[in-house]
Design an enzyme around this catalytic site. Structure first.
Site, PDB file in Angstrom:
ATOM      1  N   GLU A 271       0.839  -1.195   0.000  1.00 22.84           N
ATOM      2  CA  GLU A 271       0.000   0.000   0.000  1.00 22.84           C
ATOM      3  C   GLU A 271       0.879   1.252   0.000  1.00 22.84           C
ATOM      4  O   GLU A 271       1.873   1.336   0.729  1.00 22.84           O
ATOM      5  CB  GLU A 271      -0.890  -0.024   1.248  1.00 22.84           C
ATOM      6  CG  GLU A 271      -1.819   1.160   1.405  1.00 22.84           C
ATOM      7  CD  GLU A 271      -2.555   1.135   2.725  1.00 22.84           C
ATOM      8  OE1 GLU A 271      -3.561   1.852   2.848  1.00 22.84           O
ATOM      9  OE2 GLU A 271      -2.133   0.393   3.642  1.00 22.84           O
ATOM     10  N   LYS A 327      -9.964   1.306  -3.156  1.00 23.18           N
ATOM     11  CA  LYS A 327     -10.368   0.741  -1.877  1.00 23.18           C
ATOM     12  C   LYS A 327     -11.821   1.065  -1.564  1.00 23.18           C
ATOM     13  O   LYS A 327     -12.250   2.223  -1.656  1.00 23.18           O
ATOM     14  CB  LYS A 327      -9.449   1.263  -0.769  1.00 23.18           C
ATOM     15  CG  LYS A 327      -9.691   0.628   0.593  1.00 23.18           C
ATOM     16  CD  LYS A 327      -8.701   1.158   1.629  1.00 23.18           C
ATOM     17  CE  LYS A 327      -8.935   0.508   2.987  1.00 23.18           C
ATOM     18  NZ  LYS A 327      -8.017   1.048   4.016  1.00 23.18           N
ATOM     19  N   CYS A 380      -5.181  -2.795   2.834  1.00 22.67           N
ATOM     20  CA  CYS A 380      -5.149  -2.583   4.282  1.00 22.67           C
ATOM     21  C   CYS A 380      -6.196  -3.443   4.988  1.00 22.67           C
ATOM     22  O   CYS A 380      -6.242  -4.643   4.778  1.00 22.67           O
ATOM     23  CB  CYS A 380      -5.315  -1.091   4.600  1.00 22.67           C
ATOM     24  SG  CYS A 380      -4.955  -0.655   6.312  1.00 22.67           S
TER      25      CYS A 380
END
Length: 506
Positions: A271, A327, A380
């Site tokens: 990330e 995301k 994440c």
């Protein structure tokens, strides 16, 4: 006069302690027991230790004269210790004042503790003792589900992921992590509360454990094509918001150089590995550098949109095609600001507080080998939300063959956060029957097979690259098809049955 005043004050305090010593002892007991539960979960075979600690809680809880308070104190001790790494992100990284950082951890832990406390206190009040183990398991299961969805949800440090190294992981691909929660809670409550002989208890627990482990042997997905070579990059760079321009360039150069020198079919960077937007990056030039190599590069990057919004994204490309994943499940305060909490973000000092949310269902990235391998990307803590990952697998007609998680846990320093998220990633692989590869900035970078077992990993806080082979899998587990509906239905029906039977015994 002052000396006399101090003596009187000390005497009053001593009398207060003597008068309330039982209350204070019980308060300390449940707080300590909750703390021990959190610490024991981090030990090898943590799921078994968790079961022991939860059994101890139910043992002391059955005689509690303040069930709501004592259950809340138990969970408060648990969450403060399990989530203390949030203090690191707020104070050490975010530069928030120490008192405000401590308050944030305690406030979050206090809120999360309410779900468990309400569930067990309500069950104890409404359900007859004879049916209490099943009622407690059902109410805790429903509470864990609600904790995972209300206010965008925060199911971290739940009972389910503890069982990835415990007795009841075999239920995950059938009924999901909540089923692991139900069985673990029932077993602990049965041991502590059931009025039966030790022999009968032992036989019952042995049967439950044997059944759970037997279920784990059932394969629901099958190998797909041949194994592929992967290289997972762990740069161990500082947080982007504290980087100088020179450091940002060095980070970008590190990952792009690894791409140009790697021979793996799939190269993954973590990330925010590329601290620029996808419009700034010259993707066409990178694609040309690949030539005709059958190679795919995937990296975290800032996604740009026409309305000037940014997204926390993953960029993937081979020598012909480019893909982007935005995301979906954003982190409150870190990636979006809940209404009325701008003051909190201002105190935190993070400049990127509002990201654009991606859709839940997005087209997978495709690695073209002898068979096209569909890569499902998670960024994440998206791997915390098992029902969302299951929906992505369910509604993608062809299904994903490998999960790819990219994350950056430098926010949380040398804490247990990395180990906790690794357990969550393992649970997602177990629920879906699909292997997971994880590329992280500081660790734990690793490869997880379709049974939730870690086959290889890198040490934390080292700049390394993990190379290995991953076997893709295809198919859909019962949990992917059915989601949480069966276990929620079982829990609701069980509570209703226990309540009806309890009324007849009153």
């Amino acid at each position: 006069m002052s000396l006399r005043y101090n003596e009187l004050t000390r005497d009053k305090f001593t009398l207060f302690l003597l008068a309330n010593r039982k209350i204070l002892i019980k308060t300390a007991l449940f707080l300590l027991l909750g703390s021990l539960t959190a610490w024991m979960t981090e030990l090898p075979y943590g799921g078994w230790w968790f079961l022991l600690a939860l059994t101890a809680f139910f043992h002391f809880y059955k005689k509690s004269n303040q069930p709501l308070l004592h259950a809340w104190l138990y969970q408060l001790g648990y969450f403060v210790n399990a989530l203390w790494w949030i203090y690191i992100s707020l104070h050490d990284v975010g530069r928030m004042h120490v008192l405000l950082s401590i308050f944030a951890v305690v406030a979050l832990s206090s809120y999360l503790s309410i779900w468990f406390a309400l569930s067990v206190a309500t069950a104890r009040k409404l359900i007859h003792f004879s049916f209490l183990p099943a009622a407690l398991a059902s109410s805790i299961c429903l509470a864990e589900w609600l904790r995972g969805i209300v206010f965008t949800g925060f199911p971290w440090a739940g009972i389910a992921e503890s069982q990835i190294d415990g007795a009841f992981f075999g239920w995950a691909p059938i009924l999901g992590g909540l089923a692991c929660t139900w069985i673990a809670s029932f077993t602990a409550a049965f041991i502590a509360l059931a009025k039966t002989s030790l022999i009968k208890k032992s036989i019952t627990v042995l049967f439950i454990v044997s059944l759970s482990n037997g279920l784990a042997l059932i394969p629901f997905t099958t190998p797909y094509g041949s194994g592929i070579s992967v290289e997972l990059l762990q740069g161990n760079f500082p947080q982007p918001l504290f980087m100088s321009q020179e450091q940002a360039i060095a980070q970008q150069d590190f990952y792009l150089k690894k791409l140009s020198t790697s021979s793996a079919q799939l190269v993954v960077a973590p990330e925010t590995a590329l601290p620029i937007t996808d419009r700034v990056l010259n993707v066409e030039s990178l694609q040309k550098s690949l030539g005709d190599k059958n190679q795919f590069f995937l990296s975290g990057i800032l996604g740009s949109h026409d309305n000037q919004e940014l997204s926390n994204s993953a960029l993937g490309f081979d020598h012909k095609q480019t893909y982007r994943y935005d995301k979906h499940h954003l982190v409150p305060f870190g990636e979006f600001v809940p209404t009325g909490f701008q003051w909190f973000v201002n105190a935190f000092g993070v400049p990127l507080g509002q990201f654009k949310r991606g859709d839940l269902i997005q087209n997978p990235m495709v690695l073209h080998t002898e068979k096209p391998i569909r890569l499902g990307v998670m960024i994440c803590y998206e791997d915390v939300f098992g029902s969302e990952i299951a929906k992505r697998q369910k509604y993608d007609l062809q299904g994903h063959h490998i999960w790819v998680n990219i994350t950056n846990l430098a926010w949380f320093g040398e804490s247990q956060a990395a180990e906790q998220q690794l357990r969550l990633a393992r649970l997602r692989s177990l629920e879906t029957g699909i292997p997971t590869i994880r590329a992280t900035n500081t660790g734990l970078t690793g490869i997880i097979n379709e049974r939730g077992q870690v086959t290889s990993t890198l040490a934390e806080f080292e700049q390394e690259a993990l190379t290995g082979t991953v076997q893709p899998f295809s198919g859909k587990t019962p949990y992917v098809h059915l989601g949480n509906l069966p276990i929620l239905g079982i829990s609701i029906l069980t509570l209703f049955f226990c309540w009806i039977r309890s009324k007849k015994l009153v």
